[in-house]
Design a protein around this motif. Sequence first.
Motif, mmCIF file in Angstrom:
data_model
loop_
_atom_site.group_PDB
_atom_site.id
_atom_site.type_symbol
_atom_site.label_atom_id
_atom_site.label_comp_id
_atom_site.label_asym_id
_atom_site.label_seq_id
_atom_site.Cartn_x
_atom_site.Cartn_y
_atom_site.Cartn_z
ATOM 1 N N GLU A 20 47.987 -7.278 -25.823
ATOM 2 C CA GLU A 20 48.309 -8.570 -25.205
ATOM 3 C C GLU A 20 49.566 -8.469 -24.350
ATOM 4 O OE1 GLU A 20 48.293 -13.290 -25.943
ATOM 5 O OE2 GLU A 20 48.535 -12.040 -27.738
ATOM 6 N N LYS A 62 38.855 -12.544 -26.101
ATOM 7 C CA LYS A 62 39.685 -13.683 -25.696
ATOM 8 C C LYS A 62 40.921 -13.222 -24.928
ATOM 9 C CE LYS A 62 41.899 -14.173 -30.260
ATOM 10 N NZ LYS A 62 42.066 -15.118 -31.399
ATOM 11 N N GLN A 64 39.666 -12.416 -21.385
ATOM 12 C CA GLN A 64 39.414 -13.653 -20.651
ATOM 13 C C GLN A 64 40.716 -14.359 -20.293
ATOM 14 O OE1 GLN A 64 36.634 -14.498 -19.490
ATOM 15 N NE2 GLN A 64 36.590 -16.703 -19.113
ATOM 16 N N LYS A 65 41.625 -14.437 -21.238
ATOM 17 C CA LYS A 65 42.885 -15.147 -21.005
ATOM 18 C C LYS A 65 43.665 -14.525 -19.860
ATOM 19 C CE LYS A 65 47.258 -16.379 -23.305
ATOM 20 N NZ LYS A 65 48.031 -16.329 -24.576
ATOM 21 N N TYR A 66 43.695 -13.195 -19.818
ATOM 22 C CA TYR A 66 44.501 -12.511 -18.803
ATOM 23 C C TYR A 66 43.667 -12.025 -17.618
ATOM 24 C CZ TYR A 66 48.038 -12.889 -22.367
ATOM 25 O OH TYR A 66 48.919 -13.397 -23.293
ATOM 26 N N LYS A 67 42.372 -12.380 -17.633
ATOM 27 C CA LYS A 67 41.499 -12.165 -16.471
ATOM 28 C C LYS A 67 41.438 -10.692 -16.066
ATOM 29 C CE LYS A 67 42.554 -16.870 -15.176
ATOM 30 N NZ LYS A 67 43.340 -17.779 -14.328
ATOM 31 N N CYS A 91 42.113 -21.856 -13.005
ATOM 32 C CA CYS A 91 41.751 -22.129 -14.388
ATOM 33 C C CYS A 91 40.278 -21.806 -14.626
ATOM 34 C CB CYS A 91 42.041 -23.594 -14.704
ATOM 35 S SG CYS A 91 41.616 -24.092 -16.378
ATOM 36 N N ASP A 124 38.715 -20.794 -21.294
ATOM 37 C CA ASP A 124 39.579 -19.995 -22.176
ATOM 38 C C ASP A 124 40.560 -19.127 -21.386
ATOM 39 O OD1 ASP A 124 38.451 -21.097 -24.402
ATOM 40 O OD2 ASP A 124 37.174 -19.380 -24.868
ATOM 41 N N GLY A 125 40.792 -19.487 -20.132
ATOM 42 C CA GLY A 125 41.743 -18.727 -19.332
ATOM 43 C C GLY A 125 42.599 -19.628 -18.471
ATOM 44 N N CYS A 126 43.070 -20.719 -19.070
ATOM 45 C CA CYS A 126 43.879 -21.685 -18.330
ATOM 46 C C CYS A 126 45.301 -21.701 -18.859
ATOM 47 C CB CYS A 126 43.301 -23.096 -18.463
ATOM 48 S SG CYS A 126 41.648 -23.273 -17.781
ATOM 49 N N GLU A 127 46.240 -21.787 -17.943
ATOM 50 C CA GLU A 127 47.621 -21.997 -18.341
ATOM 51 C C GLU A 127 47.802 -23.447 -18.784
ATOM 52 O OE1 GLU A 127 50.009 -19.795 -18.638
ATOM 53 O OE2 GLU A 127 48.790 -18.134 -17.865
#
Length: 631
Positions: free
Chosen positions: A457, A504, A507-510, A619, A622-625
């Motif tokens: 992460e 996850k 996805q979160k950090y693309k 956004c 599951d990948g939005c700030e």
Amino acid sequence: MSNLFTVFLLLVSNAFVYRVCHASSYSRLASSGIDHHLHSPINEQPLAKIAIHKTVLALHKSASIRANPFLLGFKGEDTEWVNVDVEYPDPSEGDWVGVFSPATFNASDCSSEAGNWPETPYLCTAPIKYKFANHSTVDYVETGKATLSFRIINQRADFAFALFTGGLETPKLVAISDPISFANPKAPLYPRLAHGKAWDEMTVTWTSGYNIDEATPLVEWGWKGQNKKLSPAGTLTFTRGSMCGPPARTVGWRDPGFIHTSFLKELWPNTMYEYRMGHLLSNGSIIYSKTYTFKSSPYPGQDSLQRVIIFGDMGKAERDGSNEYANYQPGSLITTDQLVSDLDNYDIVFHIGDLPYANGFLSQWDQFTQQVEPISSVKPYMIASGNHERDFPNSGSFYDTPDSGGECGVPAETMYYVPADNRAKFWYSTDYGMFHFCIADSEHDWREGSEQYAWIEKCLASVDRQKQPWLIFAAHRVLGYSSNSWLANEGAFEEPMGRANLQKLWQKYKVDIALYGHVHNYERTCPIYQNQCVNSEISRYSGTVNGTIHVVVGGGGSHLSDFTEINTFWSLYKDQDWGFVKLTAFNHSSLLFEYKKSSDGLVYDNFTISRDYRDVLACVHDGCEPTTLAT
């Protein structure tokens, strides 16, 4: 009778006692009656087929084996062809010639691990390679005469050739050659470039026979065609006691020599440098290697053409046909030679696990570093840890399998530098211009809550996507998706617990692309999240990063893996062949992905990604700030 015969007889008559562990794991072939031209089991290390501990001394006064030339590398070569003439009055199909190094191969000993054998072994060190006597002389069984050609590389010691009868399972030693040697067996050899921990740092790692009490290691380097400077090098090695079990600790052990690493710092970006390794002797003279060149890395975020090669599971092979390697790592030389022929068209290499498949036979690490030397000496050669480097029971590996043959990561961690905080934990990040790479270690726990999960992460979160838009994740085992037959039979189409824990983060950090080895084929998925394709496009992706593309690129050279017959809807392209991936970043908005076959270097699968920085920021599920309604 030669001096070597005399020494051998004296050693045997003194009843040297050797012990070997778990012999059944070393030899699983039928007895000498088997036709050795039939294919051997594809997962078996060829040297493991020899029951060397069962050798019976049967020196025959009418048998002879002669090697020519006696002196190798007279002009500085690190590789020579040696002709071996064999004569034996009682020939058979099972006769074979082993290449042993050091030449007094009977004098080595095996540590007493466990178990007592009913017969005291005369030998307990495996050859570095072998051929059957009729390999290139079809009438050997009729004439008792054969000529074999071996390709010998400098491995810091002399060599002897030994003729055995009785096949691989019940070998009888009937003749030994006089020793041959390289002019300087200690010479600095087989450089391996790798990124340091800073973008403007290149490391040079090499192997020699010089310890620091005999000579001081160094690298002479500088701009091509300009004055050079000297940088010191550190020296490492390891012992039999560093190995975790057999065969690395027993019949597969061979002294690795000394491994030196020098750090070339404050490099100018995109600049050609020359270097050569050296050893300063006590008399003031320096023993140098030949001269090599490399191009330094671009500044992180620099907008320029940047090209990356990625593959896994290449293995090694023998150009002289030794060891029946053709069925063990049949595509290894095909991939190696294709990459060597294309050196001008890429900048950095990632070999993501399963390097030589030495499996505890330490001599094979020299063979591998020599094989890839035309690549690793001029391009950064970054590696990842695979099961055949690391895994061994009760050694701390996540998988409790014997796949490393007792190496438990030590040779890989010593022979190759990676910019990890702790090379025993083989995860690291590195940059190349517009690329940011997070190289995970699938042989250590990656699950949520583990030390490595936290590091993954941190690595993904640390990249500035405005400067380095192309975020790449890689690991040896398939932590994402694969249609491989054995993974399909397990029902998950992945390494169990892989994507369940990591998707996850991707996805979160693309993450743009996740690449894996371990499965020996090629496969590409759609952009995917939670088992759902999130983009219907096949080859031209643009706009928002709403899922990660997963790629298996484990066809570097090992025996190929089968695909399941189950239709996996997320799989866009499959190929059961040897090949590699090439990534080309043209600028911050345009990336080209290509899969090339090793056989011809042509492109068989490709896609492009085109996007702007705002697309990375956008956004997605599951990948939005987090946002606030406050103004």
